[in-house]
Scaffold this motif. Structure first.
Motif, PDB file in Angstrom:
ATOM      1  N   ILE A   1       5.970  -2.217  -7.804  1.00 19.33           N
ATOM      2  CA  ILE A   1       4.748  -2.007  -8.598  1.00 19.33           C
ATOM      3  C   ILE A   1       3.594  -2.813  -8.010  1.00 19.33           C
ATOM      4  O   ILE A   1       3.696  -4.018  -7.808  1.00 19.33           O
ATOM      5  N   ARG A   2       2.487  -2.107  -7.732  1.00 18.98           N
ATOM      6  CA  ARG A   2       1.274  -2.741  -7.222  1.00 18.98           C
ATOM      7  C   ARG A   2       0.170  -2.778  -8.272  1.00 18.98           C
ATOM      8  O   ARG A   2      -0.717  -3.626  -8.200  1.00 18.98           O
ATOM      9  N   VAL A   3       0.226  -1.834  -9.212  1.00 20.35           N
ATOM     10  CA  VAL A   3      -0.851  -1.720 -10.202  1.00 20.35           C
ATOM     11  C   VAL A   3      -0.261  -1.536 -11.592  1.00 20.35           C
ATOM     12  O   VAL A   3       0.605  -0.678 -11.806  1.00 20.35           O
TER      13      VAL A   3
ATOM     14  N   THR B   1       9.476  -9.067 -12.341  1.00 24.51           N
ATOM     15  CA  THR B   1       9.867  -9.865 -11.185  1.00 24.51           C
ATOM     16  C   THR B   1      10.038  -9.001  -9.936  1.00 24.51           C
ATOM     17  O   THR B   1      10.424  -7.840 -10.023  1.00 24.51           O
ATOM     18  N   ASN B   2       9.746  -9.597  -8.747  1.00 28.50           N
ATOM     19  CA  ASN B   2       9.981  -8.944  -7.461  1.00 28.50           C
ATOM     20  C   ASN B   2       9.260  -7.605  -7.337  1.00 28.50           C
ATOM     21  O   ASN B   2       9.861  -6.572  -7.020  1.00 28.50           O
ATOM     22  N   ASN B   3       7.961  -7.635  -7.608  1.00 29.03           N
ATOM     23  CA  ASN B   3       7.107  -6.485  -7.359  1.00 29.03           C
ATOM     24  C   ASN B   3       6.012  -6.893  -6.378  1.00 29.03           C
ATOM     25  O   ASN B   3       6.140  -7.904  -5.683  1.00 29.03           O
ATOM     26  N   HIS B   4       4.891  -6.113  -6.316  1.00 31.24           N
ATOM     27  CA  HIS B   4       3.815  -6.402  -5.364  1.00 31.24           C
ATOM     28  C   HIS B   4       2.483  -6.611  -6.085  1.00 31.24           C
ATOM     29  O   HIS B   4       1.422  -6.355  -5.518  1.00 31.24           O
TER      30      HIS B   4
ATOM     31  N   PHE C   1       8.472   2.931  -8.492  1.00 27.75           N
ATOM     32  CA  PHE C   1       7.400   3.521  -9.306  1.00 27.75           C
ATOM     33  C   PHE C   1       6.010   3.304  -8.683  1.00 27.75           C
ATOM     34  O   PHE C   1       5.120   4.115  -8.848  1.00 27.75           O
ATOM     35  N   ARG C   2       5.796   2.148  -8.065  1.00 31.77           N
ATOM     36  CA  ARG C   2       4.526   1.749  -7.444  1.00 31.77           C
ATOM     37  C   ARG C   2       3.422   1.463  -8.469  1.00 31.77           C
ATOM     38  O   ARG C   2       2.696   0.503  -8.345  1.00 31.77           O
TER      39      ARG C   2
ATOM     40  N   ARG D   1      17.826   4.618  -9.726  1.00 31.21           N
ATOM     41  CA  ARG D   1      17.982   6.080  -9.632  1.00 31.21           C
ATOM     42  C   ARG D   1      16.961   6.712  -8.691  1.00 31.21           C
ATOM     43  O   ARG D   1      16.805   7.935  -8.693  1.00 31.21           O
ATOM     44  N   ASP D   2      16.236   5.884  -7.931  1.00 29.44           N
ATOM     45  CA  ASP D   2      15.239   6.367  -6.973  1.00 29.44           C
ATOM     46  C   ASP D   2      14.161   7.213  -7.662  1.00 29.44           C
ATOM     47  O   ASP D   2      13.669   8.204  -7.106  1.00 29.44           O
ATOM     48  N   LEU D   3      13.772   6.826  -8.865  1.00 29.64           N
ATOM     49  CA  LEU D   3      12.734   7.556  -9.616  1.00 29.64           C
ATOM     50  C   LEU D   3      11.354   7.161  -9.125  1.00 29.64           C
ATOM     51  O   LEU D   3      11.086   5.990  -8.859  1.00 29.64           O
TER      52      LEU D   3
END
Length: 714
Positions: free
Chosen positions: A427-429, A447-450, A403-404, A380-382
């Protein structure tokens, strides 16, 4: 006769130097040589041409114009990277083409031109990421297409156009997670589709609905968590395999639009229960082995439906303790009581809550299901994690939102949340306290985050967490000390990161860990005490790393280890006693695709009757140690191993003949035995002790008599 003899002499004279030509059968073998181009002196009447193990790199246009009568062509392991347009032009009689284990990354529109009679095409184990539309347009006779173990992520619409009579399409062991709705639209005759071992996170219902005639569908080993109502509409489907997925729940009418379904395999999932599958009216058998089934009163409707519909069920209760191990078929309704939940609530097992129980509504733009206690805001591009979900939410899907970060106290009031999906959220943090309050959380998918690091404080307040997926992130090491607050952690997935070593203390606190997935990293070293905290470890998957030797020292103290995967590590030599620390428990051993050149005669010391599966395919050794005591073997793979079929291999030959298994072992040398099956090779008939018949075994009575010295000699 004179003319035939003359032709035979002419053909023999044309046989290329590194090849062996059998003119009577029109077979030519040029195995494991140094050929860098297709020989142009192969006899014109050749029907079967075996070129395995050479170095062609490019197959140019018209490469086989001199052999127009070919029916079988084998180009396995030839380092082929490119098929030029028109490479097989002129091979209108070819029915079998094997291009497995090469480096092909792209199929051009005209790469397979001219193969109008081809029935079987094997492209397993390449680097294919893309197929140009129309690449299969000239293969109107193809029946089997094998695309296993490539690098596909996405299948576009109409990619298989032209395959009008294809019956089996194999796409196993790729990285597929998106399928175009019309990806399979041009396959009217397909009967079997294999999509197992991919990255599908939901049942691709739209794409599968185009397969009216398919009777078997393999979807095992995909991270599918839920099968929704009416998700599968396949009119002819009879066998459905959803084993070893991540299923937690199945809707009652999930299979209502597949009326012919007979066999449903749901082994090794995460389901505590199932509703009555009333929509699957033709179901005969459902397999639930390996699920944590909670046999309380909430399972009674399913058990009654089994009896009423006369469906055979395989599976056993995991709880409550009084019923643990009892089979579903033997359960009686009075035994299935509701004295409490174990050990956490389940979406299937929870009693339905009245609407007034929660004052919260569903966040705007999201979808909530009060019947199943599910919430979803997928894609939903939140930018921020939404709140105010109903307090009885058990499963929350937030995938594919940027979300980051996950801030502290990101999920307030969700004490009953069991499953949380945060895949592909950039998500980085993961901040300390991010999961605070999620006291029932069992499944967390990141899965598949940063993510490159995470602290123990991030998991504060989630003590029930059992399944943690951190694969496809940016970790360079296992975050040491992270697991002290996770006493119930069962499964840790850190595949496809950039981890370089496993150090002492990395797994500190993970005392209940049973499954550890570290495939696809860059691990070169495992410290001797690195795995020591995980004394209950059952599965250790290390395939696709940079290990140069078996980490024997690290395997001590793992008395329950039953599966060890070392595939695709550059281990060239295997010394004595390398598996001795786990010899009493090991059942499945994967040593394939390593370039293994030598195995010590004592490498398998201690292993024996418990071994069920042994994978040694695609290696370089010419012999293997004595494994005659592996009497419990159910799977043995020895394909693409260049065995030297002389008398030293006689014990292996006899052992293979005793096994009632297909092992795929062939001779790589001497020259006269190349390509022959080890099981059938006649090279052993000249060996001392050979006796014709009974799979090459010597007569035990004669052997015994021969071993006794005569009285005269005494």
């Amino acid at each position: 006769l004179l003319v035939a003899a003359a032709l035979g002499v002419t053909s023999a004279a044309c046989c290329p130097a590194p090849c062996v030509c059998d003119n009577l059968r029109a077979h030519v073998l040029c195995l494991n040589g140094s050929l860098t181009a297709i020989p142009d002196t192969i006899p014109e009447l050749t029907r079967k041409l075996d070129l395995r193990g050479n170095s062609f790199v490019v197959i140019p246009a018209g490469a086989f114009h001199a052999t127009p009568y070919l029916t079988h062509l084998d180009l396995q392991r030839c380092k082929v990277e490119r098929l030029e347009e028109g490479a097989f032009r002129g091979l209108g009689r070819l029915v079998y083409l094997n291009l497995a284990s090469n480096g092909i990354a792209l199929l051009y529109q005209e790469s397979l031109n001219g193969l109008s009679s081809l029935q079987q095409l094997i492209l397993e184990g390449n680097r294919l990421e893309e197929i140009q539309l129309g690449a299969f347009g000239h293969l109107g006779s193809l029946i089997v297409l094998d695309l296993r173990a490539n690098a596909f992520v996405y299948l576009p619409n109409m990619v298989f156009q032209g395959l009008q009579i294809l019956r089996w399409l194999c796409l196993s062991h790729n990285a597929l997670h998106v399928l175009g709705n019309e990806a399979f639209a041009a396959l009217p005759a397909l009967r079997r589709l294999s999509l197992d071992h991919n990255e599908l996170q939901a049942l691709p219902g739209e794409a599968l609905a185009r397969l009216d005639g398919a009777t078997r569908l393999d979807l095992g080993h995909n991270p599918i968590t839920y099968v929704a109502e009416g998700a599968l509409a396949m009119a002819s489907l009879r066998h459905l395999f959803l084993n070893h997925a991540s299923l937690q729940d199945v809707a009652p009418d999930a299979f209502a639009r597949s009326p012919q379904l007979r066999i449903l395999d749901l082994r090794e999932n995460q389901m505590q229960g199932l509703p009555p599958l009333a929509g699957a009216g033709g179901l005969v058998r459902v397999t639930l082995d390996g699920n944590p089934l909670f046999c309380s009163c909430h399972l009674r409707p399913f058990q009654k439906w089994l009896a009423r519909a006369r469906v055979q069920a395989k599976g056993a209760c995991a709880a409550p303790p009084a019923l643990r191990g009892q089979s579903l078929n033997s359960l009686k309704s009075p035994e299935m009581r509701c004295s409490g939940l174990w050990p956490y609530p389940s979406p299937t097992a929870l009693p339905e809550q009245p609407q007034a129980a929660s004052s919260r509504q569903c966040p705007q733009g999201c979808v909530c299901s009060p019947d199943f206690h599910h919430g979803s805001c997928e894609n939903r591009d939140l930018r921020k994690i939404p709140q105010d979900f109903p307090e009885d939410t058990c499963l929350l899907n937030l995938r594919q939102n940027p979300f980051r970060i996950v801030p502290p106290d990101a999920f307030p009031g969700l004490k009953e949340l069991v499953s949380l999906y945060l895949q592909r959220c950039s998500i980085r943090v993961l901040h300390p306290g991010a999961l605070r309050g999620l006291e029932s959380l069992v499944y967390l998918y990141l899965t598949n985050n940063h993510l490159s690091t995470v602290t123990a404080a991030a998991f504060e307040g989630a003590p029930q967490l059992a399944y943690l997926d951190l694969d496809h992130n940016a970790f360079t090491r296992v975050p040491a000390g992270t697991f002290w607050l996770l006493p119930n952690l069962v499964s840790l997935n850190m595949q496809y990161n950039s981890i370089g070593e496993l150090a002492e203390g990395d797994l500190a606190g993970a005392r209940g860990l049973r499954w550890l997935y570290l495939a696809g990293n860059a691990i070169r070293h495992i410290a001797p005490a690195a795995l020591a905290p995980a004394k209950m470890l059952e599965k250790l998957q290390l395939e696709g790393n940079h290990l140069s030797e078996v980490p024997t020292a690290a395997l001590w103290g793992l008395p329950a280890l039953s599966e060890l995967k070392l595939s695709r590590n550059p281990i060239k030599h295997m010394g004595d006693n390398v598996f001795l620390p786990v010899a009493c428990s090991l059942q499945r051993l994967y040593l394939d695709n390593m370039g293994l050149e030598q195995i010590s005669p004592y490498a398998f010391t201690g292993l024996g009757t418990k071994i069920r599966s042994l994978y040694l395919e695609t290696n370089k050794m010419s012999n293997i140690p004595d494994t005659s005591n592996f009497t419990g073997l159910e799977v043995l793979n020895l394909q693409d191993v260049p065995f030297h079929c002389d008398c030293q291999l006689l014990p292996v030959h006899r052992w293979i003949n005793k096994l009632n298994l297909r092992v795929g072992a062939t001779c790589g040398s001497p020259a006269e035995a190349q390509g022959l099956k080890v099981k059938l090779s006649t090279n052993f008939q000249t060996c001392p002790g050979w006796r014709q018949g009974e799979a090459g075994e010597t007569n035990p009575k004669k052997t015994k008599a021969a071993s006794k010295p005569s009285k005269k000699k005494k």
